[in-house]
Design an enzyme around this catalytic site. Structure first.
Site, mmCIF file in Angstrom:
data_model
loop_
_atom_site.group_PDB
_atom_site.id
_atom_site.type_symbol
_atom_site.label_atom_id
_atom_site.label_comp_id
_atom_site.label_asym_id
_atom_site.label_seq_id
_atom_site.Cartn_x
_atom_site.Cartn_y
_atom_site.Cartn_z
ATOM 1 N N ASN A 207 -1.551 -55.351 1.177
ATOM 2 C CA ASN A 207 -1.417 -54.955 2.591
ATOM 3 C C ASN A 207 -1.324 -56.152 3.539
ATOM 4 O OD1 ASN A 207 -1.581 -52.126 2.058
ATOM 5 N ND2 ASN A 207 -3.787 -52.372 1.774
ATOM 6 N N ARG B 49 -10.899 -57.325 1.131
ATOM 7 C CA ARG B 49 -10.622 -57.787 -0.237
ATOM 8 C C ARG B 49 -11.766 -58.637 -0.795
ATOM 9 N NH1 ARG B 49 -7.236 -58.412 3.430
ATOM 10 N NH2 ARG B 49 -5.234 -57.330 3.533
ATOM 11 N N LYS C 187 0.010 -50.885 -8.184
ATOM 12 C CA LYS C 187 0.961 -51.927 -7.820
ATOM 13 C C LYS C 187 0.473 -53.307 -8.261
ATOM 14 C CE LYS C 187 2.865 -54.869 -4.515
ATOM 15 N NZ LYS C 187 2.326 -55.920 -3.647
ATOM 16 N N ASP D 121 6.232 -51.333 -4.112
ATOM 17 C CA ASP D 121 5.658 -51.497 -2.780
ATOM 18 C C ASP D 121 6.524 -50.738 -1.786
ATOM 19 O OD1 ASP D 121 7.904 -53.054 -2.520
ATOM 20 O OD2 ASP D 121 6.890 -54.702 -1.528
ATOM 21 N N GLN E 172 14.004 -54.567 -10.686
ATOM 22 C CA GLN E 172 13.191 -54.434 -9.477
ATOM 23 C C GLN E 172 13.183 -55.726 -8.693
ATOM 24 O OE1 GLN E 172 10.127 -56.212 -9.285
ATOM 25 N NE2 GLN E 172 9.306 -55.357 -7.405
#
Length: 295
Positions: free
Chosen positions: A124, A174, A216, A235, A280
């Site tokens: 994020n 975090r 993810k 994402d 990807q």
């Protein structure tokens, strides 16, 4: 600096694209030289056409780290073969265009702890904030190699830091994730060896035991730290690309407004084949980066 001359089978290779496409953090470019940490070493790398100039490691380490063993034409052909099988020979001009723009990219082979640490820090966040966060953590808690140059903090160091101190390094929510993950790695010293021995689904489940590791982050660690080329990190950017370009051909999902993480990742594996992780990365590298760089 030492030199490595790329042969035809090791081309195409683009150092700038490889280090700027979102798969690694903590590396900085000055002029035409990239400098950062890999496997507990400070390494410098630059590219002059076919010549790679480097210091801080030996040729074998560099060759593996840069993914130079990967045969890009074969990887691209495998992806195209699976696309043709899925679409009954219909061409995917959108993917072809993205590949041509980013074909010099390689999937780096990162140290598993450094990769895990980095992607927990990255959640994020935009590119600039991630860089600041990791830089502060290295500066304050990483082993000093030379003046102004530190390594990634080891699990033992991370496990000994209190949450308040970690938050001063812009880690925010975090902080407890980094502490908890470090403590788990300390008490399970064979954890990364175990991950390397498991199948992709089982390895992903095992990684998601760790604090702060969701689907993810787990896929990022498996792709960039364990060479699991079937791992597809999804994402918001990849979600937008797949939804815009492929939603109508995803089985059972036509007209669905929001696709789940697993639906997108499973589609990519079915559509692009065993190198879906590479596909990807080609798509991610050609996303519109203007917005995230401006934050």
């Amino acid at each position: 600096m030492k030199t490595l001359t790329l042969s035809e089978k090791e081309l195409p290779f683009d150092l700038d694209l490889t280090f700027s496409c979102g798969q690694i953090f903590g590396w900085k470019k000055s002029g035409n030289i990239w400098k950062g940490v890999h496997n507990g070493r400070i390494i410098t790398i630059r590219q002059d056409n076919r010549t790679i100039r480097y210091s801080g490691c030996d040729k074998k380490v560099l060759y593996h780290f840069l993914g130079l063993k990967d045969n890009i034409p074969e990887i691209y052909q495998s992806i195209c073969t699976h696309i043709a099988k899925f679409t009954h020979e219909k061409q995917d001009l959108f993917f072809l265009e993205r590949f041509l723009l980013s074909k010099g990219i390689r999937i780096l082979r990162q140290d598993p702890w450094e990769c895990l640490f980095s992607f927990i820090c990255s959640s994020n966040s935009n590119v600039r904030t991630i860089g600041k966060r990791i830089g502060l953590l290295m500066e304050n808690y990483g082993t000093c190699c030379s003046i102004g140059e530190n390594l990634f903090p080891e699990p033992l160091a991370m496990g000994a830091i209190d949450e308040e101190s970690l938050r001063k390094c812009l880690t925010g929510y975090r902080a407890p994730y980094l502490m908890g993950t470090a403590e788990y790695i300390i008490t399970h010293p064979d954890f990364f060896l175990k991950i390397s021995s498991l199948s992709y689904p089982d390895a992903k489940k095992e990684l998601m035991i760790l604090p702060g590791v969701g689907p993810k982050v787990a896929d990022c660690v498996l792709l960039f730290g364990f060479e699991r080329m079937e791992a597809v990190p999804v994402d918001i950017r990849i979600r937008k690309i797949i939804t815009a370009q492929y939603q109508d051909i995803i089985p059972g999902e036509k007209g669905t407004k929001t696709l789940s993480y697993d639906t997108i990742a499973d589609f990519c594996r079915s559509y692009f084949g065993p190198y879906a992780g590479y596909a990807q990365q080609y798509l991610f590298a050609t996303r519109d980066v203007r917005q995230e760089l401006s934050v």
